[in-house]
Design a protein around this motif. Structure first.
Motif, PDB file in Angstrom:
ATOM      1  N   ARG A  10      28.300  41.722  48.839  1.00 47.30           N
ATOM      2  CA  ARG A  10      29.637  41.451  49.347  1.00 47.30           C
ATOM      3  C   ARG A  10      30.649  41.604  48.223  1.00 47.30           C
ATOM      4  O   ARG A  10      30.301  41.566  47.047  1.00 47.30           O
ATOM      5  CB  ARG A  10      29.715  40.019  49.906  1.00 47.30           C
ATOM      6  CG  ARG A  10      28.972  39.838  51.224  1.00 47.30           C
ATOM      7  CD  ARG A  10      28.630  38.384  51.474  1.00 47.30           C
ATOM      8  NE  ARG A  10      27.700  37.847  50.482  1.00 47.30           N
ATOM      9  CZ  ARG A  10      26.381  38.043  50.476  1.00 47.30           C
ATOM     10  NH1 ARG A  10      25.824  38.750  51.428  1.00 47.30           N
ATOM     11  NH2 ARG A  10      25.616  37.536  49.546  1.00 47.30           N
ATOM     12  N   TYR A  12      34.301  39.881  46.828  1.00 46.23           N
ATOM     13  CA  TYR A  12      35.113  38.668  46.913  1.00 46.23           C
ATOM     14  C   TYR A  12      36.429  38.944  46.210  1.00 46.23           C
ATOM     15  O   TYR A  12      36.447  39.463  45.096  1.00 46.23           O
ATOM     16  CB  TYR A  12      34.396  37.489  46.240  1.00 46.23           C
ATOM     17  CG  TYR A  12      32.974  37.383  46.702  1.00 46.23           C
ATOM     18  CD1 TYR A  12      32.661  36.719  47.885  1.00 46.23           C
ATOM     19  CD2 TYR A  12      31.943  37.985  45.985  1.00 46.23           C
ATOM     20  CE1 TYR A  12      31.355  36.650  48.331  1.00 46.23           C
ATOM     21  CE2 TYR A  12      30.635  37.919  46.420  1.00 46.23           C
ATOM     22  CZ  TYR A  12      30.341  37.258  47.591  1.00 46.23           C
ATOM     23  OH  TYR A  12      29.055  37.192  48.039  1.00 46.23           O
ATOM     24  N   ASP A  19      44.915  32.977  48.654  1.00 42.27           N
ATOM     25  CA  ASP A  19      43.943  33.378  49.678  1.00 42.27           C
ATOM     26  C   ASP A  19      42.705  33.978  49.025  1.00 42.27           C
ATOM     27  O   ASP A  19      42.810  34.800  48.115  1.00 42.27           O
ATOM     28  CB  ASP A  19      44.550  34.404  50.636  1.00 42.27           C
ATOM     29  CG  ASP A  19      45.593  33.791  51.554  1.00 42.27           C
ATOM     30  OD1 ASP A  19      45.605  32.554  51.732  1.00 42.27           O
ATOM     31  OD2 ASP A  19      46.409  34.556  52.108  1.00 42.27           O
ATOM     32  N   VAL A  21      38.951  35.848  50.064  1.00 45.02           N
ATOM     33  CA  VAL A  21      38.222  36.488  51.157  1.00 45.02           C
ATOM     34  C   VAL A  21      36.911  37.087  50.662  1.00 45.02           C
ATOM     35  O   VAL A  21      36.766  37.433  49.481  1.00 45.02           O
ATOM     36  CB  VAL A  21      39.049  37.592  51.850  1.00 45.02           C
ATOM     37  CG1 VAL A  21      40.243  37.004  52.559  1.00 45.02           C
ATOM     38  CG2 VAL A  21      39.454  38.657  50.874  1.00 45.02           C
ATOM     39  N   SER A  22      35.981  37.207  51.597  1.00 45.15           N
ATOM     40  CA  SER A  22      34.699  37.847  51.344  1.00 45.15           C
ATOM     41  C   SER A  22      34.505  38.944  52.389  1.00 45.15           C
ATOM     42  O   SER A  22      34.667  38.696  53.589  1.00 45.15           O
ATOM     43  CB  SER A  22      33.571  36.825  51.463  1.00 45.15           C
ATOM     44  OG  SER A  22      32.305  37.467  51.466  1.00 45.15           O
ATOM     45  N   PHE A  23      34.167  40.149  51.923  1.00 39.79           N
ATOM     46  CA  PHE A  23      33.905  41.278  52.809  1.00 39.79           C
ATOM     47  C   PHE A  23      32.525  41.850  52.498  1.00 39.79           C
ATOM     48  O   PHE A  23      32.103  41.872  51.344  1.00 39.79           O
ATOM     49  CB  PHE A  23      34.939  42.398  52.603  1.00 39.79           C
ATOM     50  CG  PHE A  23      36.288  42.081  53.165  1.00 39.79           C
ATOM     51  CD1 PHE A  23      36.596  42.376  54.486  1.00 39.79           C
ATOM     52  CD2 PHE A  23      37.260  41.499  52.375  1.00 39.79           C
ATOM     53  CE1 PHE A  23      37.844  42.077  55.008  1.00 39.79           C
ATOM     54  CE2 PHE A  23      38.513  41.195  52.882  1.00 39.79           C
ATOM     55  CZ  PHE A  23      38.804  41.495  54.202  1.00 39.79           C
ATOM     56  N   ASP A  24      31.828  42.326  53.544  1.00 36.67           N
ATOM     57  CA  ASP A  24      30.591  43.056  53.287  1.00 36.67           C
ATOM     58  C   ASP A  24      30.947  44.501  52.945  1.00 36.67           C
ATOM     59  O   ASP A  24      32.121  44.889  52.977  1.00 36.67           O
ATOM     60  CB  ASP A  24      29.613  42.952  54.468  1.00 36.67           C
ATOM     61  CG  ASP A  24      30.110  43.602  55.748  1.00 36.67           C
ATOM     62  OD1 ASP A  24      30.993  44.490  55.696  1.00 36.67           O
ATOM     63  OD2 ASP A  24      29.598  43.231  56.818  1.00 36.67           O
ATOM     64  N   ASN A  28      33.644  44.521  56.798  1.00 35.57           N
ATOM     65  CA  ASN A  28      33.776  43.393  57.719  1.00 35.57           C
ATOM     66  C   ASN A  28      34.044  42.102  56.951  1.00 35.57           C
ATOM     67  O   ASN A  28      33.362  41.820  55.962  1.00 35.57           O
ATOM     68  CB  ASN A  28      32.487  43.214  58.536  1.00 35.57           C
ATOM     69  CG  ASN A  28      32.168  44.447  59.337  1.00 35.57           C
ATOM     70  OD1 ASN A  28      33.003  44.925  60.096  1.00 35.57           O
ATOM     71  ND2 ASN A  28      30.968  44.981  59.155  1.00 35.57           N
ATOM     72  N   ARG A  29      35.026  41.336  57.420  1.00 36.65           N
ATOM     73  CA  ARG A  29      35.296  40.052  56.776  1.00 36.65           C
ATOM     74  C   ARG A  29      34.149  39.098  57.069  1.00 36.65           C
ATOM     75  O   ARG A  29      33.765  38.898  58.220  1.00 36.65           O
ATOM     76  CB  ARG A  29      36.617  39.465  57.261  1.00 36.65           C
ATOM     77  CG  ARG A  29      37.001  38.224  56.452  1.00 36.65           C
ATOM     78  CD  ARG A  29      38.367  37.740  56.790  1.00 36.65           C
ATOM     79  NE  ARG A  29      38.253  36.904  57.970  1.00 36.65           N
ATOM     80  CZ  ARG A  29      39.263  36.281  58.527  1.00 36.65           C
ATOM     81  NH1 ARG A  29      40.477  36.440  58.058  1.00 36.65           N
ATOM     82  NH2 ARG A  29      39.080  35.535  59.577  1.00 36.65           N
ATOM     83  N   VAL A  30      33.586  38.497  56.016  1.00 40.31           N
ATOM     84  CA  VAL A  30      32.497  37.532  56.150  1.00 40.31           C
ATOM     85  C   VAL A  30      33.071  36.129  56.291  1.00 40.31           C
ATOM     86  O   VAL A  30      32.656  35.361  57.150  1.00 40.31           O
ATOM     87  CB  VAL A  30      31.531  37.628  54.944  1.00 40.31           C
ATOM     88  CG1 VAL A  30      30.412  36.603  55.043  1.00 40.31           C
ATOM     89  CG2 VAL A  30      30.959  39.043  54.826  1.00 40.31           C
ATOM     90  N   TRP A  31      34.012  35.772  55.421  1.00 40.82           N
ATOM     91  CA  TRP A  31      34.696  34.483  55.491  1.00 40.82           C
ATOM     92  C   TRP A  31      36.001  34.566  54.711  1.00 40.82           C
ATOM     93  O   TRP A  31      36.204  35.496  53.931  1.00 40.82           O
ATOM     94  CB  TRP A  31      33.819  33.321  55.018  1.00 40.82           C
ATOM     95  CG  TRP A  31      33.184  33.484  53.661  1.00 40.82           C
ATOM     96  CD1 TRP A  31      31.906  33.896  53.398  1.00 40.82           C
ATOM     97  CD2 TRP A  31      33.774  33.235  52.373  1.00 40.82           C
ATOM     98  NE1 TRP A  31      31.671  33.932  52.048  1.00 40.82           N
ATOM     99  CE2 TRP A  31      32.807  33.518  51.397  1.00 40.82           C
ATOM    100  CE3 TRP A  31      35.030  32.796  51.952  1.00 40.82           C
ATOM    101  CZ2 TRP A  31      33.054  33.390  50.033  1.00 40.82           C
ATOM    102  CZ3 TRP A  31      35.280  32.668  50.591  1.00 40.82           C
ATOM    103  CH2 TRP A  31      34.283  32.956  49.653  1.00 40.82           C
ATOM    104  N   ALA A  32      36.869  33.585  54.934  1.00 42.57           N
ATOM    105  CA  ALA A  32      38.146  33.508  54.225  1.00 42.57           C
ATOM    106  C   ALA A  32      38.532  32.047  54.056  1.00 42.57           C
ATOM    107  O   ALA A  32      38.200  31.203  54.898  1.00 42.57           O
ATOM    108  CB  ALA A  32      39.233  34.247  54.992  1.00 42.57           C
TER     109      ALA A  32
END
Length: 176
Positions: A10, A12, A19, A21-24, A28-32
């Motif tokens: 991922r 980060y 803000d 955020v974590s994306f794969d 795709n956003r994994v979490w924020a």
């Protein structure tokens, strides 16, 4: 602005507005999460560090007396806070580093007035040195059993990270 970090699975990213955020790798956003408002003189700029399933977020802000500075370890899969350590320091822009020392991994931070090392898995304070002042933006560096730090007044210090507690008087190899 802070530099993004990756663990190979991922990405980060922390933004100056607070803000996170974590994306794969497919986008795709994994979490924020949001950590605003941050009280930082010139804006937030500490970059992220990630190791062993933990994302380290340094939130140094305001003044040491305000008690708002903190270091967090977040679970990379969920963004959940694994541990949080309050920090008796002013706002800074340095990035924490994970150093593989002879005493094990240490998460080393630098801000006015302290260099503090933590256990990266628990957040327990390992050692500290009172040697910083003013605006601290350069990140600590670890090499050959020494931690090197520098601050705005171009003061450079080297300390040994091999004991516990306040080592200001015992383990600063040199200060210039």
């Amino acid at each position: 602005a802070p530099t993004a970090a990756t663990d190979g699975q991922r990405v980060y990213a922390m933004f100056a507005n607070g803000d996170l955020v974590s994306f794969d790798f497919s986008g795709n956003r994994v979490w924020a999460k949001s950590f605003w408002p941050l009280e930082n003189t010139y804006g937030y700029a500490s970059s992220l560090d990630v190791t062993k399933g933990l994302l380290f977020l340094l939130l140094d802000q305001a003044t040491a007396d305000d008690g708002k500075s903190a270091l967090l370890a977040l679970d990379v899969l969920t963004g959940r806070t694994v541990w949080q350590a309050k920090r008796p320091v002013s706002n800074s822009w340095a990035t924490p580093i994970v150093a593989a020392t002879s005493k094990g991994d240490q998460l080393i931070t630098s801000a006015d007035p302290l260099v503090i090392a933590y256990d990266p898995l628990t957040g327990a304070e390992l050692w500290k040195v009172d040697c910083m002042a003013g605006d601290v933006a350069p990140s600590p560096v670890y090499s050959k059993d020494f931690v090197f730090v520098v601050h705005a007044d171009t003061k450079l210090a080297a300390s040994r990270p091999d004991v516990k507690g306040d080592v200001t008087e015992t383990h600063v190899a040199w200060f210039s």
